[in-house]
Each structure stands twice: as C-alpha cells, then as structure tokens.
Design a protein around this motif. Structure first.
Motif, PDB file in Angstrom:
ATOM      1  N   ALA A   1       0.802  -1.233   0.000  1.00 45.41           N
ATOM      2  CA  ALA A   1       0.000   0.000   0.000  1.00 45.41           C
ATOM      3  C   ALA A   1       0.833   1.281   0.000  1.00 45.41           C
ATOM      4  CB  ALA A   1      -1.033   0.041   1.110  1.00 45.41           C
ATOM      5  N   GLY A   2       2.169   1.176   0.084  1.00 45.01           N
ATOM      6  CA  GLY A   2       3.029   2.315  -0.220  1.00 45.01           C
ATOM      7  C   GLY A   2       3.151   3.403   0.829  1.00 45.01           C
ATOM      8  N   THR A   3       3.668   4.531   0.383  1.00 45.25           N
ATOM      9  CA  THR A   3       4.092   5.619   1.266  1.00 45.25           C
ATOM     10  C   THR A   3       2.941   6.236   2.049  1.00 45.25           C
ATOM     11  OG1 THR A   3       5.812   6.149  -0.339  1.00 45.25           O
ATOM     12  CG2 THR A   3       5.322   7.845   1.302  1.00 45.25           C
ATOM     13  N   CYS A   4       1.900   6.673   1.330  1.00 48.26           N
ATOM     14  CA  CYS A   4       0.813   7.435   1.963  1.00 48.26           C
ATOM     15  C   CYS A   4       0.201   6.627   3.109  1.00 48.26           C
ATOM     16  CB  CYS A   4      -0.238   7.779   0.908  1.00 48.26           C
ATOM     17  SG  CYS A   4      -1.693   8.571   1.560  1.00 48.26           S
ATOM     18  N   THR A   5      -0.080   5.371   2.826  1.00 52.63           N
ATOM     19  CA  THR A   5      -0.770   4.528   3.802  1.00 52.63           C
ATOM     20  C   THR A   5       0.105   4.206   5.008  1.00 52.63           C
ATOM     21  OG1 THR A   5      -1.954   3.544   1.967  1.00 52.63           O
ATOM     22  CG2 THR A   5      -1.982   2.315   4.038  1.00 52.63           C
ATOM     23  N   ASN A   6       1.391   3.989   4.768  1.00 52.71           N
ATOM     24  CA  ASN A   6       2.246   3.477   5.845  1.00 52.71           C
ATOM     25  C   ASN A   6       3.130   4.522   6.507  1.00 52.71           C
ATOM     26  OD1 ASN A   6       1.549   0.577   5.591  1.00 52.71           O
ATOM     27  ND2 ASN A   6       2.322   0.893   3.511  1.00 52.71           N
ATOM     28  N   TRP A   7       3.734   5.419   5.719  1.00 52.30           N
ATOM     29  CA  TRP A   7       4.632   6.413   6.333  1.00 52.30           C
ATOM     30  C   TRP A   7       4.556   7.771   5.643  1.00 52.30           C
ATOM     31  CZ3 TRP A   7       6.339   1.274   6.243  1.00 52.30           C
ATOM     32  CH2 TRP A   7       6.685   0.801   4.996  1.00 52.30           C
ATOM     33  N   GLY A   8       3.350   8.155   5.287  1.00 52.10           N
ATOM     34  CA  GLY A   8       3.162   9.473   4.676  1.00 52.10           C
ATOM     35  C   GLY A   8       1.948  10.141   5.289  1.00 52.10           C
ATOM     36  N   CYS A   9       0.940  10.366   4.432  1.00 49.88           N
ATOM     37  CA  CYS A   9      -0.245  11.148   4.807  1.00 49.88           C
ATOM     38  C   CYS A   9      -0.935  10.629   6.073  1.00 49.88           C
ATOM     39  CB  CYS A   9      -1.253  11.127   3.680  1.00 49.88           C
ATOM     40  SG  CYS A   9      -0.544  10.941   2.043  1.00 49.88           S
ATOM     41  N   ASN A  10      -1.188   9.326   6.150  1.00 49.76           N
ATOM     42  CA  ASN A  10      -1.982   8.782   7.262  1.00 49.76           C
ATOM     43  C   ASN A  10      -1.320   9.040   8.604  1.00 49.76           C
ATOM     44  OD1 ASN A  10      -3.683   7.788   5.357  1.00 49.76           O
ATOM     45  ND2 ASN A  10      -3.397   5.632   5.837  1.00 49.76           N
ATOM     46  N   ALA A  11      -0.038   8.647   8.687  1.00 55.37           N
ATOM     47  CA  ALA A  11       0.695   8.822   9.944  1.00 55.37           C
ATOM     48  C   ALA A  11       0.781  10.304  10.288  1.00 55.37           C
ATOM     49  CB  ALA A  11       2.087   8.225   9.812  1.00 55.37           C
ATOM     50  N   LYS A  12       1.045  11.100   9.261  1.00 55.10           N
ATOM     51  CA  LYS A  12       1.214  12.538   9.499  1.00 55.10           C
ATOM     52  C   LYS A  12      -0.058  13.173  10.042  1.00 55.10           C
ATOM     53  CE  LYS A  12       0.759  15.568   6.307  1.00 55.10           C
ATOM     54  NZ  LYS A  12       0.971  16.119   4.956  1.00 55.10           N
ATOM     55  N   ILE A  13      -1.202  12.872   9.414  1.00 48.93           N
ATOM     56  CA  ILE A  13      -2.430  13.557   9.833  1.00 48.93           C
ATOM     57  C   ILE A  13      -2.870  13.075  11.211  1.00 48.93           C
ATOM     58  CG2 ILE A  13      -4.199  12.064   8.752  1.00 48.93           C
ATOM     59  CD1 ILE A  13      -4.155  15.911   8.832  1.00 48.93           C
ATOM     60  N   LEU A  14      -2.591  11.793  11.508  1.00 52.40           N
ATOM     61  CA  LEU A  14      -2.941  11.314  12.848  1.00 52.40           C
ATOM     62  C   LEU A  14      -2.120  12.065  13.912  1.00 52.40           C
ATOM     63  CD1 LEU A  14      -3.584   7.738  14.074  1.00 52.40           C
ATOM     64  CD2 LEU A  14      -2.065   9.222  15.350  1.00 52.40           C
ATOM     65  N   LEU A  15      -0.828  12.211  13.630  1.00 55.79           N
ATOM     66  CA  LEU A  15       0.036  12.872  14.618  1.00 55.79           C
ATOM     67  C   LEU A  15      -0.207  14.383  14.658  1.00 55.79           C
ATOM     68  CD1 LEU A  15       3.302  10.892  13.822  1.00 55.79           C
ATOM     69  CD2 LEU A  15       1.944  10.711  15.920  1.00 55.79           C
ATOM     70  N   ASP A  16      -0.536  14.957  13.526  1.00 57.16           N
ATOM     71  CA  ASP A  16      -0.713  16.415  13.435  1.00 57.16           C
ATOM     72  C   ASP A  16      -2.008  16.899  14.072  1.00 57.16           C
ATOM     73  OD1 ASP A  16      -0.497  19.163  11.649  1.00 57.16           O
ATOM     74  OD2 ASP A  16      -2.503  18.291  11.511  1.00 57.16           O
ATOM     75  N   SER A  17      -3.058  16.086  13.996  1.00 53.77           N
ATOM     76  CA  SER A  17      -4.392  16.578  14.382  1.00 53.77           C
ATOM     77  C   SER A  17      -4.458  17.167  15.789  1.00 53.77           C
ATOM     78  CB  SER A  17      -5.437  15.479  14.209  1.00 53.77           C
ATOM     79  OG  SER A  17      -5.539  15.157  12.850  1.00 53.77           O
ATOM     80  N   PRO A  18      -3.904  16.504  16.818  1.00 51.87           N
ATOM     81  CA  PRO A  18      -3.969  17.129  18.146  1.00 51.87           C
ATOM     82  C   PRO A  18      -3.235  18.473  18.193  1.00 51.87           C
ATOM     83  CG  PRO A  18      -3.286  14.832  18.303  1.00 51.87           C
ATOM     84  CD  PRO A  18      -3.288  15.180  16.853  1.00 51.87           C
ATOM     85  N   PHE A  19      -2.183  18.608  17.376  1.00 49.32           N
ATOM     86  CA  PHE A  19      -1.446  19.880  17.354  1.00 49.32           C
ATOM     87  C   PHE A  19      -2.310  20.973  16.751  1.00 49.32           C
ATOM     88  CE2 PHE A  19       1.825  16.738  17.816  1.00 49.32           C
ATOM     89  CZ  PHE A  19       2.721  17.331  18.691  1.00 49.32           C
ATOM     90  N   GLU A  20      -3.063  20.606  15.722  1.00 49.82           N
ATOM     91  CA  GLU A  20      -3.965  21.579  15.104  1.00 49.82           C
ATOM     92  C   GLU A  20      -5.006  22.043  16.126  1.00 49.82           C
ATOM     93  OE1 GLU A  20      -6.613  20.044  12.204  1.00 49.82           O
ATOM     94  OE2 GLU A  20      -7.172  22.027  11.472  1.00 49.82           O
ATOM     95  N   MET A  21      -5.512  21.075  16.917  1.00 48.80           N
ATOM     96  CA  MET A  21      -6.536  21.430  17.906  1.00 48.80           C
ATOM     97  C   MET A  21      -5.958  22.326  18.994  1.00 48.80           C
ATOM     98  SD  MET A  21      -8.534  17.873  18.362  1.00 48.80           S
ATOM     99  CE  MET A  21      -8.992  16.950  16.923  1.00 48.80           C
ATOM    100  N   VAL A  22      -4.773  21.979  19.465  1.00 45.99           N
ATOM    101  CA  VAL A  22      -4.145  22.780  20.521  1.00 45.99           C
ATOM    102  C   VAL A  22      -3.851  24.185  19.993  1.00 45.99           C
ATOM    103  CG1 VAL A  22      -2.043  23.000  21.902  1.00 45.99           C
ATOM    104  CG2 VAL A  22      -3.239  20.815  21.803  1.00 45.99           C
TER     105      VAL A  22
END
Ligand SMILES: Cc1cc2nc3c(=O)[nH]c(=O)nc-3n(C[C@H](O)[C@H](O)[C@H](O)COP(=O)(O)OP(=O)(O)OC[C@H]3O[C@@H](n4cnc5c(N)ncnc54)[C@H](O)[C@@H]3O)c2cc1C
Length: 450
Positions: free
Chosen positions: A38-59
């Motif tokens: 499933a490549g970059t986005c699914t494993n070490w790109g968009c998905n991981a990034k948005i999961l980790l970023d979201s709480p920062f966006e909220m804070v």
C-alpha cells in the motif's frame, strides 16, 4: 495467453485504485511489491502525518482563545500519541492486503523488474501480462555529506517514540515545515536549515512569511543560506557542521531536501524507456515509449504536484484507458494542495506569483476573512483569502488561502475554477452556516461576474 491482464509494479495509490476498477471489470490483476503493501501514503506518509498532526492543530486552535475562556492549551504526550499511531496506522496495510486477496489480486513479494513489454521479473518469479503499470513512487533524497548515515528521514520521524529535545531540519520544503511546526509546539529547540532564502518556495511568500514569523515567535531558528558540510556523533551530541565552519549540536537531524523517483534497476534502459531527474517520461496518455507499459503516481516525470490525489487520479485514468472506456489524453483538473503547517497554507490553479508576473492576464484580490468575520474564523484574525481572476472573463482561475480551514477553501475554489462558475451560479447554492465553506461562498459570490 498471458498470466494476467495487468501487473502493477508497486502497490500504492498509483496502482491499487486502477487494480480495483480493473478487478471489478473482471480483469485478472496482480501486484509486485518489495516493501510494505500500500506504499508511502498509507504506511509512512499522509496517514501517519495527519494522525500525529491533528492534536497539534486542535491545541493551536485552543491557543487562539487563551485569556478568553481558555487558560492554557493542553500539552501533548507524544509517546502516547505515537503508540496510538502505531496501533491505528500500522495495521492499515493488512486491511488492504485482505481486500486485495478477497478480490483475487495476488501480491508477489520482491523487487519488480521489466524483462520485456509483457514480462516482469518479480523476485524469483517471472510473470506475464498484457499491460504493465509502473507505480514505484519516490524515496527521500539522502544528503551527500560525511556522516549522512546519522541523518533521519520522514519515515523515521513518523515512528520516533521519544520526541527529540533539540532537532535540526535540513531543507525548508513541505515535509520539513510541517514537522517543524509540530516540533515548535512540542517546545523542542528547533532549527530549520536551508541552502537559500525561500522557505516553501512553491507557496505564496505573503503566507509563508506569516508561518515563519509565527514559528520564530515560538522560538524556531531559521538558518537560511546555510549548507551542511558534515554530521558527526560526538558523545551524546549529534553535531552538524556547515560549510562556513559554524557548528550546531542537537539530538536529531531530519533530512528533508526532496524526494527522488524510484527508477533504478527497473529494466527501463534495456527497453528504451526514458527517465529524467523527475521520473519516468510518459506521453499524454501516461504511456511510456513501450505502448503496453504505463507509469502512474510519484514515479512519473510531471510538473503537477506529486500527491496522493494526483496518483489516484492517474491510476483511475489508466484503468479507464485499459478498459477501453476512454481514449482521451489525460486532462488534470485544478489541483488543490495544502501544507499542513500551523496554520495551513493552500493554493489551487494559477499561483499568486504567476498572477503577479502577468498583471495583464490576472488580477489578484485579497479578502481579510479573519478580520472581517473573526468569530466565524474561529478567532484566527490573520486568516486570509487571495483570489486570482482572469482579466478577460473575470472568472476565478486561482486562489491561495492562509488559515486553519485552508484545505476546505482550496477544494471549493477548485470546483469554482474547474466548472467556471459565475456569481449567479454561486448565488444558487446553499451551504451550512456559520462555517468555513459558507464564508468562502458568501465572500466570493460578489467578486465574480454574474
Ligand atoms: C511524510 C510524507 C507526507 C505526505 N503527506 C501527504 C499529504 O498530506 N497529502 C498528499 O496528498 N500527499 C502526501 N504525501 C505524498 C504521497 O504520500 C505520495 O504522493 C503518494 O504516496 C504517491 O503514491 P505512489 O503509489 O505513486 O507511490 P508510493 O506510495 O510511494 O508507492 C510506491 C510503491 O512501490 C514500491 N516499489 C518501488 N519500486 C519497486 C520495485 N522495483 N518492485 C516492487 N515494488 C517497488 C514501493 O515499495 C512502494 O510501496 C506525503 C509523502 C510523505 C513522504
């Protein structure tokens, strides 16, 4: 006659969307994958990034209410967040693999290499297909300096359990600036090093400078016009030395100076398939010089942004071509793209720089949305829209946005641009209220011709 109708080298978005359409149309398809399915986005790109970023966006959002209802924005426990990321994102590829198996689409493990126009060497197996699709993606560019093995890449960073206290980001492109925004919020000692002066050079300078100023206010140091000479481990310090011989001690160096297409050892040269520094050369039907071999996604030599939605678009396009449902040349719509800095910057269509360079063709109009509608902008006073209108027709041909909701605005602007919508068209639409999307609708409507 062939083992398969279509074989994909790679299994990322560039490949699996086409595979799904083809399998649904009763075509026999297979993947060759040398890493995680499933490549970059699914494993070490968009998905991981948005999961980790979201709480920062909220804070970051909560911070805008400090002193008016919020005393202090909560701190983020990175280690717990990372554990959650590993729990949620790591298994996604197995779900996709299960779906591929259920649909009768095998994944051959190993390195894929073209043998001829219809044959792929997949690890120790040889398979044949009527068509072959190359979707090999890109990898991070390694720094060409002594000690480069001490430098981490985005894949490492998206897996780091203990957040580094002192961190140096090499490069000031999208990945660096997104991660540096997070690091600044974590309270780390952050330095962004860049070889020239333009941070996020593809994005509007007026918005990039706002992000940079905010990061500087959070304590981030920008070392512009600095080149790395070497990286060394000295005791517990990772020491970066620059070409001017100045040095910087830190705990973690992230190299993010660009990505390069995976075109090596694919058998391209032997088949006469040309590549450039940007990737595999294709015609306007995404075919390589061998008519049975297509290329899709990040590995393609293209000028448009290399993103998941563009890889998906190309993948679907190739499926329709193979199924004979379309013979049209590929025609990309306006492509919205978003930098997940805090706040976000997005753009679509004609850029502000292009419009500024050709005032006879385009007129720019900025709308200080945050100031005008502070409560709708969730207290983001400097949120702004910049619209690019055609001098000839008055229609929207480009837009740039600064603010937390920039992605939503850019998507809506893409529709207005693509469909060539007028003020009258927009006046016929009803959106939810009070929302970011409705704000764009009501502020854009009077600026367009009726
Ligand atoms: C940190 C990061 C964050 C990102 N964030 C975003 C974002 O927010 N939004 C967005 O739109 N895009 C984002 N992207 C870009 C996005 O991930 C890519 O555009 C997208 O994954 C491209 O898909 P692809 O299928 O072309 O390539 P990939 O997903 O990279 O897939 C290529 C696959 O081919 C395999 N492969 C390569 N060579 C061979 C071979 N010879 N044999 C067998 N297998 C091979 C690889 O192992 C890989 O699995 C991000 C990228 C990174 C690195």
């Amino acid at each position: 006659m062939y083992d398969y109708d279509v074989v994909f080298i790679g299994s990322g978005h560039a490949c699996w969307h086409a595979a799904l359409l083809l399998a649904k149309a009763q075509k026999k398809v297979a993947f060759v994958e040398e890493d995680t399915v499933a490549g970059t986005c699914t494993n070490w790109g968009c998905n991981a990034k948005i999961l980790l970023d979201s709480p920062f966006e909220m804070v970051d959002g909560l911070d805008r209410y400090r002193g008016i209802g919020i005393d202090e924005a909560p701190s983020i426990d990175w280690t717990a967040l990372m554990a959650y990321k590993k729990k949620v994102v790591t298994p996604v590829h197995t779900v996709l693999e299960g779906m591929f198996a259920q649909m009768g689409m095998p994944v051959f493990r190993g390195h894929g290499r073209l043998v001829d126009a219809h044959t792929v060497q997949a690890g120790d197996k040889r398979i044949t297909a009527e068509y072959i699709v190359l979707g090999t993606g890109e990898r991070p560019r390694r720094l060409d300096v002594p000690g480069e093995e001490l430098v981490h890449d985005s894949r490492d960073f998206l897996d780091v359990d203990v957040f580094p206290k002192r961190i140096v980001f090499v490069g000031a492109g999208i990945i660096s600036m997104e991660f540096a925004s997070i690091a600044a919020r974590m309270g780390s000692e952050v330095t962004v090093v860049h070889r020239n002066e333009r941070v996020l050079s593809m994005y509007p300078a007026r918005y990039v400078s706002r992000v940079v100023d905010k990061m500087k206010a959070q304590g981030v140091t920008f070392l512009l016009n600095h080149e790395l000479a070497k990286v060394e481990q000295i005791g517990s310090d990772t020491v970066v030395t620059f070409t001017d011989e100045s040095t910087l001690a830190c705990d973690y160096v992230l190299g993010a100076t660009g990505r390069i297409a995976n075109v090596e050892d694919l058998g391209l040269e032997e088949l006469g398939i040309a590549t450039s520094s940007r990737g595999i050369e294709v015609d306007n039907h995404l075919r390589t010089s061998v008519p049975t071999i297509f290329a899709s996604g990040d590995c393609v030599d293209k000028r448009i942004p290399k993103l998941t939605p563009t890889a998906t678009f190309e993948s679907n396009y190739i499926a329709l071509q193979i199924l004979g449902l379309s013979s049209d040349p590929i025609a990309y719509p306006a492509i919205p793209n978003l930098v997940f800095t805090l706040p976000r910057i997005a753009q679509v269509g004609v850029t502000l720089a292009e419009a500024e360079a050709s005032p006879e063709r385009w007129r720019i109009e900025t709308v200080d949305f945050g100031k005008r509608l502070l409560f709708e902008a969730k207290n983001e006073a400097d949120a702004e829209f910049a619209f690019v209108f055609s001098q000839e027709t008055g229609l929207l041909e480009g837009a740039a946005f600064y603010g937390q909701d920039a992605g939503v605005w850019a998507d809506l602007a893409a529709i207005v641009i693509d469909r060539k919508l007028t003020g009258r068209d927009l006046s016929q639409m009803v959106f939810t209220f009070p929302t970011a999307s409705q704000a764009l609708l009501s502020l854009l409507t009077p600026l367009l011709p009726l």
